[in-house]
Design an enzyme around this catalytic site. Structure first.
Site, PDB file in Angstrom:
ATOM      1  N   PHE A 216       0.946  -1.439   0.424  1.00  0.00           N
ATOM      2  CA  PHE A 216       0.526  -0.197  -0.162  1.00  0.00           C
ATOM      3  C   PHE A 216       1.215   1.188  -0.204  1.00  0.00           C
ATOM      4  O   PHE A 216       0.301   1.479  -1.080  1.00  0.00           O
ATOM      5  CB  PHE A 216      -0.935   0.119   1.026  1.00  0.00           C
ATOM      6  CG  PHE A 216      -1.137   1.529   1.393  1.00  0.00           C
ATOM      7  CD1 PHE A 216      -1.651   1.821   0.981  1.00  0.00           C
ATOM      8  CD2 PHE A 216      -1.521   2.190   2.994  1.00  0.00           C
ATOM      9  CE1 PHE A 216      -2.434   2.965   1.162  1.00  0.00           C
ATOM     10  CE2 PHE A 216      -1.838   2.695   3.398  1.00  0.00           C
ATOM     11  CZ  PHE A 216      -2.211   3.528   2.364  1.00  0.00           C
TER      12      PHE A 216
ATOM     13  N   ASN B  50       7.947 -10.077  -1.836  1.00  0.00           N
ATOM     14  CA  ASN B  50       7.029 -11.410  -1.755  1.00  0.00           C
ATOM     15  C   ASN B  50       6.315 -11.603  -2.056  1.00  0.00           C
ATOM     16  O   ASN B  50       5.720 -12.957  -1.914  1.00  0.00           O
ATOM     17  CB  ASN B  50       8.089 -12.280  -0.678  1.00  0.00           C
ATOM     18  CG  ASN B  50       7.647 -11.881   0.678  1.00  0.00           C
ATOM     19  OD1 ASN B  50       6.979 -11.004   0.936  1.00  0.00           O
ATOM     20  ND2 ASN B  50       7.480 -12.659   1.165  1.00  0.00           N
TER      21      ASN B  50
ATOM     22  N   VAL C 213      13.165 -10.185   2.285  1.00  0.00           N
ATOM     23  CA  VAL C 213      13.618  -9.870   2.363  1.00  0.00           C
ATOM     24  C   VAL C 213      14.996 -10.118   3.696  1.00  0.00           C
ATOM     25  O   VAL C 213      15.968 -10.018   3.937  1.00  0.00           O
ATOM     26  CB  VAL C 213      12.762  -8.141   2.518  1.00  0.00           C
ATOM     27  CG1 VAL C 213      12.292  -8.697   4.375  1.00  0.00           C
ATOM     28  CG2 VAL C 213      13.913  -7.560   3.248  1.00  0.00           C
TER      29      VAL C 213
ATOM     30  N   TYR D  25       5.028  -7.813  16.527  1.00  0.00           N
ATOM     31  CA  TYR D  25       4.944  -6.332  15.713  1.00  0.00           C
ATOM     32  C   TYR D  25       5.844  -5.391  16.061  1.00  0.00           C
ATOM     33  O   TYR D  25       7.358  -4.896  16.115  1.00  0.00           O
ATOM     34  CB  TYR D  25       4.033  -5.920  14.779  1.00  0.00           C
ATOM     35  CG  TYR D  25       4.168  -4.559  13.809  1.00  0.00           C
ATOM     36  CD1 TYR D  25       4.497  -4.521  13.046  1.00  0.00           C
ATOM     37  CD2 TYR D  25       3.422  -3.761  14.263  1.00  0.00           C
ATOM     38  CE1 TYR D  25       4.774  -3.969  11.692  1.00  0.00           C
ATOM     39  CE2 TYR D  25       3.205  -2.489  13.326  1.00  0.00           C
ATOM     40  CZ  TYR D  25       4.518  -2.589  12.110  1.00  0.00           C
ATOM     41  OH  TYR D  25       4.190  -1.600  10.996  1.00  0.00           O
TER      42      TYR D  25
ATOM     43  N   THR E  99      -2.663   5.285   8.728  1.00  0.00           N
ATOM     44  CA  THR E  99      -2.328   5.766   6.977  1.00  0.00           C
ATOM     45  C   THR E  99      -3.586   5.126   6.612  1.00  0.00           C
ATOM     46  O   THR E  99      -3.804   3.840   6.301  1.00  0.00           O
ATOM     47  CB  THR E  99      -1.090   5.763   6.760  1.00  0.00           C
ATOM     48  OG1 THR E  99      -0.323   5.554   7.532  1.00  0.00           O
ATOM     49  CG2 THR E  99      -0.861   6.655   4.875  1.00  0.00           C
TER      50      THR E  99
ATOM     51  N   ARG F 197      -8.109  -3.061   8.860  1.00  0.00           N
ATOM     52  CA  ARG F 197      -7.995  -1.918   9.757  1.00  0.00           C
ATOM     53  C   ARG F 197      -9.105  -1.128   9.793  1.00  0.00           C
ATOM     54  O   ARG F 197     -10.157  -1.040   8.958  1.00  0.00           O
ATOM     55  CB  ARG F 197      -6.612  -0.927   8.515  1.00  0.00           C
ATOM     56  CG  ARG F 197      -5.673  -1.975   9.372  1.00  0.00           C
ATOM     57  CD  ARG F 197      -4.041  -0.679   8.846  1.00  0.00           C
ATOM     58  NE  ARG F 197      -3.296  -1.148   7.118  1.00  0.00           N
ATOM     59  CZ  ARG F 197      -2.839  -1.151   7.185  1.00  0.00           C
ATOM     60  NH1 ARG F 197      -1.576  -0.132   7.546  1.00  0.00           N
ATOM     61  NH2 ARG F 197      -1.766  -1.602   6.386  1.00  0.00           N
TER      62      ARG F 197
END
Length: 579
Positions: free
Chosen positions: A258, A279, A304, A390, A420, A431
């Site tokens: 996003f 990925n 990553v 997280y 955001t 979200r």
């Protein structure tokens, strides 16, 4: 008594007549053997020469027959090349003549259909003016060997635009005769928008080109200067041409997500070369497909958490699931992404001396006891809760960033991002904004987990991207909050969206999620002071764009079931088939 030194007698260098007579038969026998060996060697060489000649004949003759090239044509081309090399200077005539022969033969045997037509025209012109040496009165100028070879190389150039390549082949098949008829005025027919040096031999050598080639070059020029409208991104973004000294190679991990895809747009429109590494766990290819054709854009499908070797000038490290359902789905993978992924990117930044920006999160403040939250606040985090994979992962990532800065002099930047929203949000990320909009547009119950009194701050994605860009290219290297200080309670925000969408949905309260923070509001005074950043887009204006985007997603898919607060793998939006 003194000792007498007696020197031994030297062997006589003269050989007796008898010894010479005895050695003479041996010498005669050796000479006979040598002559026999030489004769055998010459016989083998003759045989091999004949064999090679036969082999070459079997290879060359079919080529000449297929291409309808006679021996007279080959001899004529060799004589023409020899005359050119002789005219260029007596001192270098031999060497250049050989080079000309090689070039001519290569052009004969490697020519495609358009090259063959060009050669036929060249031969016709040679017959008419090889003796007179006059060109000015002829309708078509005689091509030089260099032009013919350049035309052949241009025709064989690999075409990066797949669909345009097919279009060019179709136009070539229909317009070959028309293209052959272009003479000295071909260069004048090319639009001014095409760079004169982009066509091999077009301006410099008065090279005739077909209409298909002109159209292909026009399309390439357009595709190299803008994005392509798609369903997800139905507008055009221009990409300027900047000097090589100013253009940077920039790596964006998580660039298909996003926020990452909007950052790609920003950097592409600045004229830089962008490499996206993703990925596709939460990222979507449709978010960046409008750049896939562009020569300044590259996509690398890679995890990553595995090292990668690249040459870049800047690194934006965004890779990591950001919504609670997604990062809780595989907490170990989330921790590895934040730790191992950050180590790999820091190692890359150290090796190539690139500046690196980490997108951290407001979640490092946990359930804050200080309001609003400044960068100096250390946070209130549950280290073993469901959100800790997280929260703590990002805290460790920040620690590694400044450890590499202090120990290895790596240039680092850290952005702490608050909530955001905007287009290209994953419809099932669970979200607040995406769930409320999707539920309202479908007239489903708007679900709130808790009393709805918990507060959040929401910023539009373009403001965040501007903040990331300014932070990366500024001089301040401490952590910086990037968010909109406008604060809403979750319940009032749900009512706000319901009003904007004119929905008949009902607001439904469900049990509170574990470790859900009670308040969230950024203190952005440091961002304003150090990098000159403040949000510009009002929440209402941003919501209009987000609602428009999710309407298009619903029109395409038919129905979307929002994700709840629990752990969930990112779901693909299924397109509803028409009955």
């Amino acid at each position: 008594m003194p000792r007498l030194l007696v020197r031994p007698p030297r062997p006589s260098s003269r050989r007796s007549a008898a010894a010479r007579r005895q050695a003479q038969p041996v010498l005669n026998e050796t000479a006979v053997t040598s002559r026999s060996s030489l004769s055998a060697i010459f016989s083998r060489q003759t045989f091999l020469t004949l064999l090679c000649g036969i082999g070459i004949g079997y290879i060359v003759l079919p080529i000449l027959v297929v291409n309808k090239i006679g021996l007279d044509d080959v001899v004529e081309r060799l004589e023409y090349a020899n005359s050119r090399s002789t005219a260029s200077g007596a001192g270098r005539a031999g060497g250049r003549s050989g080079q000309a022969r090689v070039s001519e033969l290569r052009s004969f045997h490697n020519r495609d259909e358009s090259g063959s037509r060009a050669l036929a025209r060249d031969d016709d012109e040679d017959d008419g003016d090889s003796t007179a040496g006059v060109r000015g009165k002829k309708k078509k100028a005689k091509k030089t060997d260099r032009q013919v070879i350049a035309k052949r190389d241009y025709d064989n150039t690999d075409n990066a635009g797949g669909s345009l390549a097919g279009e060019e082949e179709e136009m070539d098949s229909g317009d070959s005769t028309e293209g052959d008829g272009i003479g000295d005025g071909a260069a004048a027919a090319v639009p001014a928008a095409i760079d004169q040096h982009s066509v091999v031999g077009l301006k410099t050598h008065q090279e005739p080109v077909s209409d298909a080639e002109v159209r292909f070059l026009e399309n390439q020029q357009i595709l190299a200067s803008q994005s392509v409208p798609t369903v997800t991104t139905p507008y055009v973004m221009k990409t300027p041409q900047i000097p090589d000294s100013q253009r940077m190679k920039i790596l964006i991990t998580g660039g298909a997500g996003f926020v990452g895809s909007h950052l790609v747009d920003k950097l592409m429109m600045e004229g830089h070369e962008v490499i996206v590494l993703d990925n596709f766990f939460t990222g979507q290819k449709k978010n960046i497909e409008h750049w896939l054709h562009h020569p300044n854009f590259s996509l690398v499908v890679h995890d990553v958490t595995e090292p990668i070797m690249l040459e870049v000038d800047q690194i934006y490290h965004l890779a990591c699931p950001a919504s609670p359902p997604h990062y809780q789905y595989n907490p170990v993978k989330t921790i590895k992404t934040s730790t191992m992924g950050t180590i790999n990117m820091l190692g890359l930044a150290k090796r190539v001396k690139a500046r690196m920006l980490l997108t951290s999160t407001s979640e490092i403040y946990g359930d804050p006891q200080v309001h609003p939250q400044p960068e100096s606040y250390w946070g209130n985090v549950n280290t073993i809760g469901p959100r800790s994979c997280y929260d703590e992962g990002k805290r460790v990532a920040e620690t590694m960033m400044y450890s590499y800065r202090n120990q290895n002099n790596v240039e680092v930047r850290v952005a702490r991002i608050f909530n955001t929203f905007g287009p290209r949000m994953h419809p099932n990320d669970g979200r607040v904004v995406s769930n409320f909009i999707i539920q309202s547009l479908q007239d489903k119950d708007i679900t709130i987990y808790g009393t709805g009194e918990q507060t959040r701050s929401f910023q539009y994605v373009s403001d965040l991207v501007d903040g990331l860009y300014k932070l990366m290219n500024g001089d301040y290297d401490g952590p910086v909050n990037l968010g909109n200080p406008d604060e809403y309670s979750v319940k009032s925000f749900a009512e706000y969206i319901k009003e904007m969408t004119k929905s008949d949905s009902e607001i439904k309260l469900l049990p509170k999620s574990t470790d859900d923070p009670s308040q969230r509001k950024p203190d952005i005074s440091l961002a304003s002071e150090k990098i000159g950043w403040k949000p510009k887009v009002k929440v209402r204006d941003g919501l209009k764009e987000a609602i428009r985007y999710f309407k298009s997603v619903l029109d395409e898919s038919g129905e979307i079931i929002p994700t709840g607060p629990g752990a969930a793998k990112p779901k693909k939006v299924k397109i509803q088939e028409e009955a």
